[in-house]
Write a protein that holds these residues in place. Structure first.
Motif, PDB file in Angstrom:
ATOM      1  N   LYS A 472     -68.812 -48.883 147.283  1.00  0.00           N
ATOM      2  CA  LYS A 472     -68.042 -47.635 147.276  1.00  0.00           C
ATOM      3  C   LYS A 472     -68.724 -46.560 148.118  1.00  0.00           C
ATOM      4  O   LYS A 472     -68.074 -45.793 148.822  1.00  0.00           O
ATOM      5  CB  LYS A 472     -67.863 -47.141 145.836  1.00  0.00           C
ATOM      6  CG  LYS A 472     -66.917 -47.998 145.013  1.00  0.00           C
ATOM      7  CD  LYS A 472     -66.770 -47.451 143.603  1.00  0.00           C
ATOM      8  CE  LYS A 472     -65.857 -48.329 142.772  1.00  0.00           C
ATOM      9  NZ  LYS A 472     -65.727 -47.838 141.377  1.00  0.00           N
ATOM     10  N   VAL A 473     -70.057 -46.500 148.002  1.00  0.00           N
ATOM     11  CA  VAL A 473     -70.820 -45.525 148.798  1.00  0.00           C
ATOM     12  C   VAL A 473     -70.626 -45.778 150.282  1.00  0.00           C
ATOM     13  O   VAL A 473     -70.421 -44.857 151.081  1.00  0.00           O
ATOM     14  CB  VAL A 473     -72.319 -45.584 148.422  1.00  0.00           C
ATOM     15  CG1 VAL A 473     -73.150 -44.775 149.410  1.00  0.00           C
ATOM     16  CG2 VAL A 473     -72.529 -45.048 147.011  1.00  0.00           C
ATOM     17  N   LEU A 474     -70.691 -47.079 150.692  1.00  0.00           N
ATOM     18  CA  LEU A 474     -70.514 -47.425 152.106  1.00  0.00           C
ATOM     19  C   LEU A 474     -69.115 -47.047 152.597  1.00  0.00           C
ATOM     20  O   LEU A 474     -68.944 -46.529 153.702  1.00  0.00           O
ATOM     21  CB  LEU A 474     -70.749 -48.927 152.304  1.00  0.00           C
ATOM     22  CG  LEU A 474     -72.225 -49.396 152.236  1.00  0.00           C
ATOM     23  CD1 LEU A 474     -72.289 -50.908 152.248  1.00  0.00           C
ATOM     24  CD2 LEU A 474     -73.033 -48.810 153.399  1.00  0.00           C
ATOM     25  N   GLU A 475     -68.096 -47.317 151.764  1.00  0.00           N
ATOM     26  CA  GLU A 475     -66.728 -46.947 152.148  1.00  0.00           C
ATOM     27  C   GLU A 475     -66.605 -45.442 152.340  1.00  0.00           C
ATOM     28  O   GLU A 475     -65.976 -44.969 153.284  1.00  0.00           O
ATOM     29  CB  GLU A 475     -65.745 -47.415 151.072  1.00  0.00           C
ATOM     30  CG  GLU A 475     -65.542 -48.920 151.048  1.00  0.00           C
ATOM     31  CD  GLU A 475     -64.652 -49.346 149.886  1.00  0.00           C
ATOM     32  OE1 GLU A 475     -64.136 -48.448 149.180  1.00  0.00           O
ATOM     33  OE2 GLU A 475     -64.490 -50.567 149.667  1.00  0.00           O
ATOM     34  N   GLN A 479     -65.708 -43.295 155.811  1.00  0.00           N
ATOM     35  CA  GLN A 479     -64.679 -42.250 155.904  1.00  0.00           C
ATOM     36  C   GLN A 479     -65.264 -40.965 156.483  1.00  0.00           C
ATOM     37  O   GLN A 479     -64.641 -40.309 157.321  1.00  0.00           O
ATOM     38  CB  GLN A 479     -64.079 -41.978 154.522  1.00  0.00           C
ATOM     39  CG  GLN A 479     -63.225 -43.120 154.000  1.00  0.00           C
ATOM     40  CD  GLN A 479     -62.750 -42.864 152.579  1.00  0.00           C
ATOM     41  OE1 GLN A 479     -63.091 -41.862 151.968  1.00  0.00           O
ATOM     42  NE2 GLN A 479     -61.960 -43.788 152.054  1.00  0.00           N
ATOM     43  N   LEU A 480     -66.470 -40.607 156.018  1.00  0.00           N
ATOM     44  CA  LEU A 480     -67.123 -39.400 156.541  1.00  0.00           C
ATOM     45  C   LEU A 480     -67.386 -39.522 158.036  1.00  0.00           C
ATOM     46  O   LEU A 480     -67.177 -38.571 158.800  1.00  0.00           O
ATOM     47  CB  LEU A 480     -68.443 -39.150 155.805  1.00  0.00           C
ATOM     48  CG  LEU A 480     -68.356 -38.604 154.379  1.00  0.00           C
ATOM     49  CD1 LEU A 480     -69.745 -38.476 153.782  1.00  0.00           C
ATOM     50  CD2 LEU A 480     -67.659 -37.256 154.371  1.00  0.00           C
ATOM     51  N   ILE A 481     -67.855 -40.718 158.473  1.00  0.00           N
ATOM     52  CA  ILE A 481     -68.141 -40.927 159.900  1.00  0.00           C
ATOM     53  C   ILE A 481     -66.855 -40.781 160.717  1.00  0.00           C
ATOM     54  O   ILE A 481     -66.846 -40.172 161.788  1.00  0.00           O
ATOM     55  CB  ILE A 481     -68.782 -42.313 160.119  1.00  0.00           C
ATOM     56  CG1 ILE A 481     -70.216 -42.331 159.540  1.00  0.00           C
ATOM     57  CG2 ILE A 481     -68.821 -42.670 161.598  1.00  0.00           C
ATOM     58  CD1 ILE A 481     -70.823 -43.713 159.459  1.00  0.00           C
ATOM     59  N   GLY A 482     -65.737 -41.356 160.212  1.00  0.00           N
ATOM     60  CA  GLY A 482     -64.457 -41.225 160.914  1.00  0.00           C
ATOM     61  C   GLY A 482     -64.040 -39.776 161.062  1.00  0.00           C
ATOM     62  O   GLY A 482     -63.596 -39.333 162.127  1.00  0.00           O
ATOM     63  N   GLN A 483     -64.193 -38.995 159.958  1.00  0.00           N
ATOM     64  CA  GLN A 483     -63.854 -37.567 160.017  1.00  0.00           C
ATOM     65  C   GLN A 483     -64.753 -36.839 161.002  1.00  0.00           C
ATOM     66  O   GLN A 483     -64.305 -35.956 161.745  1.00  0.00           O
ATOM     67  CB  GLN A 483     -63.979 -36.952 158.622  1.00  0.00           C
ATOM     68  CG  GLN A 483     -62.927 -37.450 157.651  1.00  0.00           C
ATOM     69  CD  GLN A 483     -63.168 -36.967 156.241  1.00  0.00           C
ATOM     70  OE1 GLN A 483     -64.169 -36.318 155.976  1.00  0.00           O
ATOM     71  NE2 GLN A 483     -62.257 -37.291 155.345  1.00  0.00           N
TER      72      GLN A 483
END
Length: 729
Positions: A472-475, A479-483
Motif C-alpha cells: 500500500k505504501v508503494l502504491e 501516486q505521489l510520483i505521478g502527481q
C-alpha cells in the motif's frame, strides 16, 4: 440576532457573535400562540420560529418543532413553510456536527427555493452549504458555493450580503493557510461595512482580521484588531460579541504568559454567556480556563473546569466539543499518573470520533492511547492502534497534499520508523521468550512444541501484514510520483513563459539605460569638441541635461535592484509604526527644486498626521516613483498634487498631475513586465517603477489604482491601514 438573513451565514465568527439568545419569555409567548392558532400556515410559521428560538439552549425541542413543521407543511402543501423547516433542520444538524444530514436538508430547501425563484434564500443556502464543505476541508466545493452566493447577492445589489460573502471566502483562505488572500477579502468586507456604517459587521471583520494575525502569531496586530472589535461591540451593547472577543484575547494573554489577565478575560466571557444562556459559549470558556490553569501550574483547578465544559457540550449535543473536553480530561489524568481513567476517557472519545469528521482529534486520541498501551506492554493493541494512526495520518495528508507535501513525507517516515521499532521490539521480545522456553525444554517438551507453533504462526501473520502494508505504501508513493511529474511539467511550462518574458524585459531595460548614457555622451562630446565655442548659458543648459540624464539612469538602476530583490524573494516587508506625513513631505522636498526648474507647481494637501504600520523603505520607494513619474510627464506650467484623506481606519494617498496622460491601450499593459510601454515621443520604456510600486503595495495587502485621460493628466492612489491619528497643529 433574530432574522433568518443573519442566521444562515453560519460563519465561525459572525454566527457565534451575532446571535442573541431569545428570552425564555419570548419562547413561552410563541408556545402560547401555538395553542390558540387555528390557521395551518400560521401554525407552521410559529413552529419554525420556535425552532429558531430554541436553537442554542433547547436543541432537542428545536429539532422536534422543525420536524413537526415539515410534516404539516407536506400535508397542506405549504412550500414556503416546508423550505424553512428543511433550512432550520440543516442549521440544527450542522450545529450538532452531523454534516451529511445538514447537507441533505439544505439541498431539499434549495430545490424548493429554486422552484419558487427566491434568489435571496438561495444565496443564504449556498453560504450554509459552503460552510459545511469548509468544515470537511473540501475547500474547492466550499469556494464554489460561496461564489454562487456572491453572484446572486451582486445581482440583487445586496451590499451587506456581498460583504459577508467576502468574509466567508476569507475564512476558507484562512483555513488553507493563504493568509494574504484571507486578509484582502476581510479588508474588502470591512470597507463595504464602513460605507454602510454597519458597526456590528465592522466588529465582525476586525475580529476575523485579529484571528488571522493570531494564527500567524503576529500577536500585536491581532490584539489591536480584536480590541477594535471589542470597542465596537461595547459601543453597540452586543454582550455576546464582547464575550467572543474576550475568548480570543485570552489566547493572546496566555501566549504573553499573562495568566491573570487571561483568566480575567475568560471570567468576563463566562459571566456574559451565563447571563445570555449561551451554553456553547460557556463550554468553550470553561475548556480554555482548564488549559490556562494547567499552564500556570494549578492543574487541581483544571479538572472541575474540564468537567463543566464536558457537561455543557453534552447538553447541546456538540459532539466535537464533547470529544475535545474528554481529550483534555484524558491529558489531565495522564499528567496525574491515573492512566486507567485516562484510557477509559480516550476509548470513549475514540468511539465518539467515529461518528463525526474530526481527523485531527482522532489522531491525537489514538497517539495518547498508543503511549498508554506501550506503558502496559500490550504490544498487540499498540500495533493495532499504530495502524489506525497510519490510516488517519494518510487521510490528513491527502487533504493537505498541495500545501504540505514535504511535511507529509516527513510525518510518514516518522510513523514508519515508529512501526519498525515496535516490530523490532516485538521480535526481540519473542526471541527472548523462545530462549527461556528452550531452557525448560527437558521439563516440558509438549508445552515447548505448542509455544513454538504459536510463535511461528504469529511471525507468518506479522510478515504477511507487513508485506500488505508495504504494498500500500508503494502504491501511494507511485501516486505521489505521478502527481509530482504533472507538477514538474506545469512548472517547466511556466518557467519557459517566465524566461521569454525576462528576455523581453531585459531588452527594454537595456534600451532604457542606453538612452540617458547616449545623451550624456552626446552632450559631453559637443562641449569637448568646441570647448570655447559655447557661451556660459549654453554650457549650463548642457550640464543640466547631463544631470537629468544621470539622475534618470540612477533612478532606473535603483528600481531595477529593488525589483530584482522582490522577485528573488529576498525582500520582506519589515513593518514598523511610522508617521505617514513625514515620508510624504520628505519626498516632496526631494523633487521641489526640479519642479521649480521645470516651472511646475507642487501642492500639498495633507490631513492630520496618521500613524501607519508599514515597511518605511518600501512605501518611501512607492511615493518617490509616483512623484518622479508625475514630474517626468508633466510639462512646464503644469501642477502636481500630493493629498491624503482619512477614511475610517484607513488613509488614502493620492498623487495627481496635469501631465500628458496615458492612452487606453497603454493602460492595459501598464504593469506587465514583458511588454513595451511608450513614453514621451514614442520612446520604448519598461515601466519598472510602476511595477515596483505594485509589488511593494501587494506586500502590504494593498493595490495601486489609477485614472488617466490623454492630454489631461493622471491620478494614482492607494490605501494604508492606520492605527491612530495625531492632530496637526
Amino acid at each position: 440576532m433574530g432574522s433568518l438573513k443573519k442566521l444562515v451565514f453560519l460563519i465561525v465568527w459572525a454566527c457565534f457573535i451575532g446571535y442573541q439568545v431569545p428570552a425564555q419569555s419570548n419562547i413561552d409567548s410563541l408556545r402560547t400562540l401555538l395553542t390558540v392558532t387555528q390557521n395551518d400556515t400560521v401554525y407552521v410559521d410559529i413552529l419554525n420560529q420556535l425552532s429558531k428560538a430554541c436553537r442554542w439552549n433547547q436543541i432537542t425541542d428545536a429539532i422536534d418543532y422543525a420536524v413537526k413543521a415539515e410534516k404539516i407543511s407536506q400535508t397542506i402543501n405549504y412550500q414556503q413553510g416546508l423550505a424553512l423547516a428543511f433550512h432550520n433542520l440543516g442549521v440544527l444538524y450542522a450545529d450538532k456536527g452531523n454534516n451529511e444530514l445538514a447537507l441533505e436538508y439544505y439541498g431539499k430547501s434549495l430545490r424548493i427555493q429554486r422552484i419558487m425563484n427566491n434568489p435571496k434564500a438561495m444565496a443564504h443556502l449556498y453560504d450554509n452549504m459552503g460552510l459545511i464543505y469548509r468544515r470537511q476541508q473540501d475547500f474547492e466545493k466550499a469556494l464554489e458555493y460561496h461564489n454562487q452566493s456572491l453572484k446572486l447577492k451582486k445581482d440583487l445589489n445586496d451590499t451587506i450580503g456581498i460583504a459577508y460573502s467576502y468574509e466567508n471566502i476569507g475564512l476558507i483562505f484562512s483555513e488553507q493557510g493563504k493568509f494574504d488572500k484571507a486578509l484582502i477579502h476581510y479588508y474588502n468586507s470591512l470597507r463595504l461595512k464602513e460605507s454602510l456604517n454597519d458597526k456590528y459587521g465592522m466588529a465582525n471583520s476586525f475580529g476575523n482580521i485579529g484571528v488571522i494575525y493570531l494564527k500567524i502569531e503576529s500577536y500585536d496586530q491581532s490584539q489591536v484588531n480584536l480590541e477594535r472589535a471589542l470597542m465596537l461591540f461595547q459601543e453597540i451593547g452586543n454582550k455576546t460579541g464582547i464575550a467572543e472577543c474576550q475568548l480570543y484575547l485570552s489566547d493572546i494573554y496566555q501566549n504573553q504568559k499573562n495568566y491573570p489577565k487571561a483568566i480575567d478575560a475568560l471570567e468576563q466571557c463566562l459571566a456574559i454567556n451565563n447571563e445570555k444562556g449561551n451554553i456553547k459559549g460557556l463550554a468553550d470558556a470553561y475548556l480554555k480556563l482548564g488549559n490556562v490553569n494547567i499552564l500556570r501550574g494549578r492543574s487541581y483547578l483544571s479538572h472541575d473546569f474540564y468537567l463543566k465544559s464536558l457537561d455543557y457540550y453534552q447538553r447541546i449535543e456538540d459532539l466535537k466539543g464533547v470529544a475535545e473536553a474528554r481529550l483534555a480530561l484524558a491529558q489531565y489524568y495522564i499528567h496525574q499518573g491515573d492512566f486507567e481513567t485516562a484510557k477509559m476517557q480516550l476509548k470513549t472519545t475514540l468511539s465518539l470520533l467515529k461518528t463525526i469528521y474530526a481527523p485531527d482529534l482522532e489522531l491525537k486520541t489514538t497517539k495518547l492511547l498508543v503511549s498508554i498501551f506501550q506503558r502496559e506492554g500490550n504490544y498487540f493493541k499498540t500495533t493495532e492502534l499504530l495502524n489506525q494512526a497510519l490510516i488517519i495520518t494518510d487521510s490528513l495528508n491527502k487533504l493537505n497534499l498541495e500545501k504540505e507535501v514535504t511535511q507529509i513525507q516527513l510525518q510518514y517516515e516518522f510513523d514508519k520508523k515508529i512501526l519498525q521499532k515496535e516490530f523490532e521490539d516485538i521480535r526481540t521480545k519473542l526471541e527472548t521468550e523462545q530462549r527461556i522456553k528452550r531452557v525448560s525444554l527437558v521439563r516440558n517438551i509438549t508445552l515447548l512444541a505448542f509455544l513454538l507453533l504459536s510463535v511461528l504462526a504469529c511471525i507468518i501473520y506479522l510478515k504477511s501484514k507487513k508485506m500488505n502494508r508495504q504494498n500500500k505504501v508503494l502504491e501511494h508513493q507511485q501516486q505521489l510520483i505521478g502527481q509530482q511529474l504533472v507538477e514538474l511539467k506545469t512548472q517547466k511550462e511556466q518557467l519557459q513563459i517566465a524566461n521569454h518574458t525576462k528576455d523581453k524585459f531585459i531588452a527594454i531595460i537595456g534600451h532604457d539605460l542606453r538612452n540617458p548614457f547616449n545623451a550624456i555622451n552626446s552632450f559631453v562630446s559637443l562641449v569637448m569638441e568646441h570647448p570655447n565655442g559655447y557661451n556660459e548659458e549654453l554650457v549650463k543648459k548642457y550640464l543640466l541635461l547631463i544631470k537629468d540624464a544621470g539622475a534618470n539612469a540612477q533612478s532606473l538602476l535603483e528600481n531595477l535592484l529593488e525589483w530584482a530583490k522582490a522577485q528573488s524573494g529576498e525582500l520582506i516587508a519589515r513593518k514598523e509604526r511610522v508617521v505617514l506625513n513625514s515620508i510624504l513631505r520628505g519626498n516632496v522636498i526631494l523633487i521641489k527644486e526640479m519642479a521649480e526648474q521645470k516651472g511646475i507647481r507642487l501642492i500639498e494637501e495633507l490631513e492630520d498626521d496618521p500613524m501607519v504600520i508599514i515597511d518605511k523603505n518600501m512605501i518611501n520607494a512607492v511615493i518617490r516613483n509616483l512623484l518622479s513619474n508625475a514630474l517626468k510627464f508633466t510639462p512646464a506650467g503644469g501642477t502636481i498634487w500630493v493629498r491624503t484623506q482619512i477614511k475610517g481606519h484607513e488613509v488614502k494617498i493620492v498623487i495627481q498631475d496635469t501631465g500628458v496622460g496615458i492612452s487606453p491601450g497603454q493602460l492595459g499593459i501598464l504593469f506587465d513586465p514583458g511588454s513595451v510601454k511608450k513614453g514621451i515621443g514614442g520612446i520604448a520604456s519598461s515601466g519598472l517603477g510602476l511595477i515596483l510600486c505594485k509589488d511593494f503595495l501587494e506586500k502590504h495587502q494593498q493595490e495601486l489604482r489609477l485614472e488617466s485621460t490623454l492630454d489631461v493628466g493622471t491620478t494614482f492612489w492607494f490605501y494604508l491601514p492606520i492605527t491612530e491619528v495625531h492632530e496637526h497643529h
